[in-house]
Design an enzyme around this catalytic site. Structure first.
Site, mmCIF file in Angstrom:
data_model
loop_
_atom_site.group_PDB
_atom_site.id
_atom_site.type_symbol
_atom_site.label_atom_id
_atom_site.label_comp_id
_atom_site.label_asym_id
_atom_site.label_seq_id
_atom_site.Cartn_x
_atom_site.Cartn_y
_atom_site.Cartn_z
ATOM 1 N N HIS A 76 0.844 -1.198 0.000
ATOM 2 C CA HIS A 76 0.000 0.000 0.000
ATOM 3 C C HIS A 76 0.878 1.246 0.000
ATOM 4 O O HIS A 76 1.842 1.319 0.756
ATOM 5 C CB HIS A 76 -0.890 0.043 1.254
ATOM 6 C CG HIS A 76 -2.010 -0.941 1.228
ATOM 7 N ND1 HIS A 76 -3.107 -0.839 2.044
ATOM 8 C CD2 HIS A 76 -2.218 -2.049 0.471
ATOM 9 C CE1 HIS A 76 -3.929 -1.845 1.790
ATOM 10 N NE2 HIS A 76 -3.413 -2.593 0.861
ATOM 11 N N TYR A 205 -9.232 4.576 8.002
ATOM 12 C CA TYR A 205 -9.475 4.897 9.410
ATOM 13 C C TYR A 205 -10.593 5.942 9.433
ATOM 14 O O TYR A 205 -10.434 7.026 8.860
ATOM 15 C CB TYR A 205 -8.235 5.512 10.061
ATOM 16 C CG TYR A 205 -7.061 4.556 10.234
ATOM 17 C CD1 TYR A 205 -6.842 3.929 11.454
ATOM 18 C CD2 TYR A 205 -6.172 4.299 9.196
ATOM 19 C CE1 TYR A 205 -5.768 3.056 11.638
ATOM 20 C CE2 TYR A 205 -5.096 3.427 9.365
ATOM 21 C CZ TYR A 205 -4.905 2.818 10.590
ATOM 22 O OH TYR A 205 -3.843 1.955 10.764
ATOM 23 N N PRO A 297 -3.888 -0.538 19.042
ATOM 24 C CA PRO A 297 -3.622 -0.944 17.662
ATOM 25 C C PRO A 297 -3.863 0.123 16.596
ATOM 26 O O PRO A 297 -3.637 -0.118 15.412
ATOM 27 C CB PRO A 297 -4.586 -2.128 17.454
ATOM 28 C CG PRO A 297 -5.669 -1.921 18.449
ATOM 29 C CD PRO A 297 -5.062 -1.210 19.616
ATOM 30 N N LYS A 301 1.367 -0.588 15.188
ATOM 31 C CA LYS A 301 2.794 -0.647 15.513
ATOM 32 C C LYS A 301 3.253 -1.909 16.250
ATOM 33 O O LYS A 301 4.442 -2.177 16.338
ATOM 34 C CB LYS A 301 3.171 0.566 16.400
ATOM 35 C CG LYS A 301 3.150 1.876 15.665
ATOM 36 C CD LYS A 301 4.295 1.962 14.683
ATOM 37 C CE LYS A 301 3.997 2.903 13.554
ATOM 38 N NZ LYS A 301 4.411 2.461 12.249
ATOM 39 N N TYR A 389 3.785 6.426 10.403
ATOM 40 C CA TYR A 389 3.048 5.246 9.952
ATOM 41 C C TYR A 389 3.970 4.253 9.238
ATOM 42 O O TYR A 389 3.910 3.049 9.482
ATOM 43 C CB TYR A 389 1.893 5.675 9.046
ATOM 44 C CG TYR A 389 0.812 4.625 8.962
ATOM 45 C CD1 TYR A 389 -0.108 4.465 9.995
ATOM 46 C CD2 TYR A 389 0.731 3.757 7.872
ATOM 47 C CE1 TYR A 389 -1.089 3.485 9.941
ATOM 48 C CE2 TYR A 389 -0.238 2.777 7.809
ATOM 49 C CZ TYR A 389 -1.145 2.649 8.852
ATOM 50 O OH TYR A 389 -2.109 1.667 8.807
#
Ligand code: APR
Ligand code: PHB
Length: 393
Positions: A76, A205, A297, A301, A389
């Site tokens: 991604h 998200y 979560p 990570k 990220y």
């Protein structure tokens, strides 16, 4: 009858941390034994997280277990944030030059177990019980356990506690030698695995007035979705219809959006907590992964942190065993914790930005929207999110 076994490194737990450590050590010519209290089937089927930083992907490739991941994993280049019924892309690769890989944790576990047991023909002692650590502050630490009716004693130079949050390793450190930092969030995640085509190319998200939701995937025909639920909620309160309906509501877009639905194969509730044990070591016991720290979560990570610990620990063990240099083992905690705290901070801030904290706090809801507008419109703020990220910090 008591059986004594000798090895250089005794590893407790065959999750990603224990298995990866044993694999790296084996490639360096260092002997280790893994014990695990669950069965092989159980650890290979347990559904967990699935976002890998590029450093994690590199490590799995370097140690020769990345073949299936490179074929079946999904690369991604962006993640999507949704709020106010609008969609906002964070262009991870454009902002950082790096990408992420979506590949289920239990697939990594399968690949590592296959390399260890089926290819290298080394045993993992599954379904052990009554695990106890002795003499960890000495040069001759010992792990005792029961396996198939016999009592075993592993005598080793170093013990690696890779037995997750509920394991025995951390609990073997005297409480007056350990500082515990802990935060429990007032909500949980209900996660599902379902037979459906992913609805987008990226992980989504969503911040919504009904609560947080996440859309992720495992393959072109398997999705992993989550909805925020109550801390004391029970999966029985969540019929399949209720789950899909909440997901559809929380993923909504002004221009219209329908999440692909399908048969739900698995449902589970995960509590949201932050936890750090400091130090991550005592004598010749070294903690790695979830046994030392848990992150909520939301930042994806946990697995990446576990493998980072293991990389640092394996080099330190190699220095000690091959060159009799203990200095890297001595500085293990110092070498791991700043990064662990940074990941803790990132996961905490993502959690705060995206979840509903109360039914009656419009002030906080507006602050979250303000933060979301900032991270999706300011180049600096979106770069900071992207760097965290993909794992540049
Ligand atoms: N004896 C032997 N094994 C044990 C014991 C024990 N007393 N207690 C627990 N275990 C085993 C568990 O059954 C599990 O298989 O230790 C293993 C720990 O594995 P994980 O919980 O997967 O932890 P870790 O390897 O550190 O991986 C961290 O897990 O929770 C996720 O998000 C987290 O992705 C991250 C990853
Ligand atoms: C997952 O795919 O399971 C997943 C993705 C992103 C997260 C957490 C879990 O932040």
């Amino acid at each position: 009858m008591k059986k004594v076994v000798k090895t250089q490194v005794g590893i407790i737990g065959s999750g990603p941390a224990g298995l990866t450590l044993s694999r790296i050590l084996s490639l360096c010519g260092i002997d280790s034994i893994i014990i695990e209290n669950q069965s092989r089937e159980y650890i290979e089927q347990r559904v967990r997280a699935g976002v890998l930083e590029s450093g994690t992907v590199d490590l799995l490739n370097q140690i020769g277990v990345g073949g299936r991941m490179m074929k079946e994993g999904m690369v991604h280049h962006a993640v999507e944030l949704r709020y106010d019924k609008t969609s906002h892309m964070i262009d991870l690769t454009g902002l950082t030059g790096k990408e992420i890989m979506v590949y289920g944790q239990q697939e990594i576990v399968k690949d590592l177990v296959m390399a260890h047991v089926d290819k290298e023909k080394r045993p993992i002692y599954f379904q052990v019980s009554d695990v106890q650590l002795n003499d960890i502050e000495t040069d001759k630490p010992e792990i005792c356990y029961l396996h198939e009716g016999s009592e075993y004693h592993i005598q080793c130079d170093i013990i690696a506690g890779c037995d997750g949050f509920h394991g025995v390793s951390r609990q073997s450190i005297p409480t007056n030698k350990l500082s515990i930092y802990e935060h429990a969030f007032p909500f949980a995640w209900l996660g599902i695995l379902a037979e459906a085509t992913p609805s987008t190319d990226n992980v989504i998200y969503a911040n919504h007035e009904k609560g947080f939701a996440l859309h992720s995937m495992r393959s072109p025909s398997l999705v992993r979705n989550y909805v925020q639920c109550n801390v004391e909620d029970n999966v029985n309160n969540w019929s399949d219809d209720r789950i899909w309906s909440e997901l559809q509501d929380r993923m909504e877009l002004e221009e219209g959006f329908t999440l692909n639905e399908g048969t739900i194969l698995e449902k589970g509730i995960t509590p949201m907590r932050g936890f750090i044990a400091d130090p991550m070591q005592f004598g010749n016991l070294f903690l790695a992964g979830d046994s030392a720290h848990i992150v909520p979560p939301t930042g994806a990570k946990g697995l990446n942190l576990a493998l980072r610990d293991v990389r640092i620990l394996s080099s330190a063990i190699e220095e000690k065993i091959k060159k009799n240099n203990r200095s890297y083992l001595d500085s293990y905690t110092k070498d791991c914790l700043p990064h662990v705290w940074h990941a803790q901070y990132f996961s905490w801030s993502m959690t705060h930005m995206l979840h509903k904290f109360s039914d009656n706090d419009p002030y906080q809801a507006q602050l979250q929207l303000s933060q979301l507008r900032h991270v999706t419109t300011s180049l600096h703020a979106s770069t900071a999110l992207a760097e965290n990220y993909v794992g540049l910090f």
